[in-house]
Design a protein around this motif. Structure first.
Motif, PDB file in Angstrom:
ATOM      1  N   ARG A  73      20.169  14.560 -54.740  1.00 34.16           N
ATOM      2  CA  ARG A  73      20.234  13.952 -53.408  1.00 34.16           C
ATOM      3  C   ARG A  73      20.262  14.982 -52.294  1.00 34.16           C
ATOM      4  N   SER A 105      24.221  15.448 -58.801  1.00 38.76           N
ATOM      5  CA  SER A 105      24.274  15.091 -57.385  1.00 38.76           C
ATOM      6  C   SER A 105      23.335  15.945 -56.533  1.00 38.76           C
ATOM      7  N   SER A 113      22.516  20.093 -61.404  1.00 44.15           N
ATOM      8  CA  SER A 113      23.696  19.275 -61.108  1.00 44.15           C
ATOM      9  C   SER A 113      23.185  17.913 -60.668  1.00 44.15           C
ATOM     10  N   ALA A 167      28.608  11.241 -51.501  1.00 44.17           N
ATOM     11  CA  ALA A 167      28.188   9.923 -51.983  1.00 44.17           C
ATOM     12  C   ALA A 167      29.182   8.847 -51.554  1.00 44.17           C
ATOM     13  N   SER A 215      28.333  22.162 -56.011  1.00 44.54           N
ATOM     14  CA  SER A 215      27.363  22.168 -57.113  1.00 44.54           C
ATOM     15  C   SER A 215      26.060  21.523 -56.638  1.00 44.54           C
ATOM     16  N   TYR A 223      27.783   8.732 -58.156  1.00 39.91           N
ATOM     17  CA  TYR A 223      27.253   9.023 -59.493  1.00 39.91           C
ATOM     18  C   TYR A 223      28.449   9.373 -60.370  1.00 39.91           C
TER      19      TYR A 223
END
Ligand code: PMV
Length: 333
Positions: free
Chosen positions: A147, A144, A142, A17, A110, A21
């Motif tokens: 995405r 993330s 999880s 990212a 994760s 987040y």
């Protein structure tokens, strides 16, 4: 017939990212406070096989051949239980996940783990889900991971609804849209001392929390705009601002967390100095490892700086996503 009539294997990749987040509006559904933007990475890979059966005593998760204690399976169980409910059956599910990189060390295992599980667990059960539904299912394991379902550049919409049905990721630019070089520098392969989930909770008690929220509420919009315009200067500025805000927050909690190792700081300082004259920038998740992005012209300088630190690294490209490798469903009840 073999023990596992319902088996599927998925290949998933981590994502990194740039607008991160960090902070949840609902913990059990992993609903974020703000939108985030990331890119998927080629090279690092999680291979996940899920199998459903009436003949196993309980759900089980194995990561790199080691069984995860049931007490630490809670997040994966959310994925398994959601699919079991959709099918309305009582079968148990066994998940085997293999990473070709260190897990729980800030390299987003994760994300690829839960994205791979969402695809493998649902496909093995013969449940057909859209990419959006898979993103929301992966999110349960999880945040993330929402995405990691998609390749290329992705935006995870925080959503507003309490049930999380509007909180999923969508791709907005394909992998080859902006040919940046990606260096993933592994400063440490030790599992991190404090999990992202635990640290996010602590961060809400930082005196900087309100300032953090005010700054990052528009971060995803800014990063998406910079990517769409291939505007490296603004992209780099947004990336450094977002990552440093996150680490300032972790270090300012009443129970502070410092994810940086000495070589993390050395590398960040080098990248910040190079930034003055070259198209290069970096980001860090909740861990000591550093991800560097640069245009071709900066590649040899970046490699030399990493080599001087004597740490392992992977040079790769933007890509990633999650795909089904294999699926055997022998029949439906
Ligand atoms: O998905 P989690 O709970 O592992 O949280 C990931 C948080 C960061 O990696 C630090 C940021 C992000 O957006 O990926």
């Amino acid at each position: 017939m073999n023990d596992f009539e319902y088996t599927a294997t998925a290949i998933a990749h981590p994502n990194i990212a740039i607008a991160k987040y960090w902070g949840k509006r609902d913990e059990s559904l992993n609903l974020p406070l703000f939108d985030s933007v990331s890119f998927g990475v080629n090279g690092l890979e999680t291979r996940t096989t899920a199998s459903w059966s009436d003949d196993i005593p309980d759900d089980a998760l194995y990561i790199n051949d080691c069984q995860v204690p049931p007490s630490r399976m809670e997040r994966m169980l959310r994925i398994i239980q959601t699919v079991r409910k959709l099918k309305g059956w009582a079968k148990k599910c066994e998940i085997h996940s293999h990473n070709n990189f260190a897990h729980s060390s800030g390299l987003a295992s994760s994300a690829s783990g839960a994205a791979g599980a969402a695809v493998a667990v649902s496909c093995a059960a013969g449940v057909v889900l859209s990419q959006t539904e898979l993103s929301a299912l992966a999110r349960l394991g999880s945040g993330s991971a929402a995405r990691s379902i998609h390749a290329g550049w992705t935006r995870w919409h925080a959503g507003h609804l309490d049930d999380g049905s509007d909180s999923y990721a969508e791709p907005f630019a394909p992998s080859d849209y902006w040919p940046l070089n990606v260096f993933i520098v592994q400063i440490s392969n030790e599992p991190k001392a404090v999990s992202s989930t635990e640290c996010m909770k602590r961060c809400m008690h930082s005196p900087l929390w309100d300032a953090y929220c005010a700054e990052v509420s528009s971060a995803a919009e800014r990063v998406q705009h910079a990517v769409i315009n291939r505007d490296f200067d603004d992209f780099a500025a947004a990336s450094h601002h977002n990552a440093m805000l996150l680490h300032a927050l972790t270090m300012s909690c009443p129970q502070p967390v410092c994810y940086f190792a000495p070589k993390t700081i050395a590398l960040i300082q080098k990248i910040f100095a190079m930034r003055a004259t070259m198209p290069v920038c970096c980001t860090l998740d909740a861990g000591p490892n550093v991800v560097i992005l640069c245009e071709d012209i900066a590649c040899s300088y970046v490699s030399n700086e990493i080599a001087a630190l004597d740490v392992p690294f992977v040079q790769t490209t933007i890509g990633g996503g999650t795909s089904l490798a294999d699926c055997v469903v022998w029949g439906y009840p």
